[in-house]
Design a protein around this motif. Sequence first.
Motif, PDB file in Angstrom:
ATOM      1  N   ASN A  49      -0.919  -6.401  -5.608  1.00 38.17           N
ATOM      2  CA  ASN A  49      -0.968  -7.070  -4.316  1.00 38.17           C
ATOM      3  C   ASN A  49      -0.474  -8.500  -4.434  1.00 38.17           C
ATOM      4  O   ASN A  49      -0.374  -9.040  -5.546  1.00 38.17           O
ATOM      5  CB  ASN A  49      -2.394  -7.023  -3.758  1.00 38.17           C
ATOM      6  CG  ASN A  49      -2.404  -7.002  -2.239  1.00 38.17           C
ATOM      7  OD1 ASN A  49      -2.612  -8.023  -1.601  1.00 38.17           O
ATOM      8  ND2 ASN A  49      -2.178  -5.837  -1.653  1.00 38.17           N
ATOM      9  N   GLY A 196      -4.208  -0.518   2.360  1.00 38.07           N
ATOM     10  CA  GLY A 196      -3.771  -1.866   2.678  1.00 38.07           C
ATOM     11  C   GLY A 196      -4.489  -2.417   3.897  1.00 38.07           C
ATOM     12  O   GLY A 196      -4.952  -1.662   4.752  1.00 38.07           O
ATOM     13  N   SER A 283       3.020  -3.474  -2.169  1.00 38.49           N
ATOM     14  CA  SER A 283       2.612  -4.407  -1.115  1.00 38.49           C
ATOM     15  C   SER A 283       3.826  -5.212  -0.676  1.00 38.49           C
ATOM     16  O   SER A 283       4.899  -5.140  -1.281  1.00 38.49           O
ATOM     17  CB  SER A 283       1.489  -5.326  -1.602  1.00 38.49           C
ATOM     18  OG  SER A 283       1.823  -5.936  -2.837  1.00 38.49           O
TER      19      SER A 283
END
Length: 313
Positions: A49, A196, A283
């Motif tokens: 991330n 997410g 991400s």
Amino acid sequence: MHPRSSLTVLAAAAALLTTATTATAATEPVSRAQVAAHFDLDAEQQPENITVDRDGSAYLTFSFARQIARVSPSGRTHVLATLPAPEKANTPNLGKAFVGGIARADDGTLYVTYATGTAELTGVWAVRPGGRPRRIAALPADGLPNGLALDRRTGRIYVTDSVHGVVYRVDARGGRATVWAEGEALRPSTFAGANGLKLHDGAVWVTNLDKGTILRIPVPARGTAKRIQVHATGMPSIDDFAFTGRGDTLLAARDDNEVDLVRPDGTHTAVLTAADGLQTPTSVAVHGHTVYVPSAAYLTNKDPNLLVAHLDR
């Protein structure tokens, strides 16, 4: 944004694009995709991330290395912190310790999720500038805390649990985490559900990896969430995402080596692929006119990296 800050951001983005390795393809509104940094797969430096600072520095979690790292605008990687290893990891679905989502507060504090399968370590962790990691909230050891977002206005942190299929909320100062949203739309069907997470326009937005969906959950003035709206479907292996700055338009990373542009009506088109250097992208971050995409190489086992590209607004 202050004019000087704007110039700094543009200079940083230009530096990343200039020092990167040129790739081959991208689709409007994304262009000039290039790999800005390569990471060490043998050291398990697999970026899960990302969040980006004002100067264009990228802060990453290296999931299985248990690390938080900064990538400078020049592409240099510096490990800021390593989370403590469990005596014996027993993380659901993964087996080993996993550092997931990341957010950065205005004072530079970094917040991350950490899953170990142990009650002593699983939860939300904070790292102040120059400080050591400390857990600020415990989460269930039999879950998989994953995505994370910080509401700077209220000081609340939202966290997805991919195994339990819920969204938790906790105060950034620490304390007890509570289930804020739950329901079938968040639950896994085979492997992982809620994944997410981003805050945008009065709502918490969440992806469901198994179901290939993007969900919108309005934030009520008080209490827990009541409604879960399906915003987009048909996106297998969707991971995390970022809004482009134009309404509800967003860019979503998919584990099948795609980044999709998702329009406000829920339709979507691939704008980045493996031809651009993606290696299991996890991400997305958008900062100014620059798109950042970490690739963890979970499925390809080759070249974990950070890709940058230009976003035409």
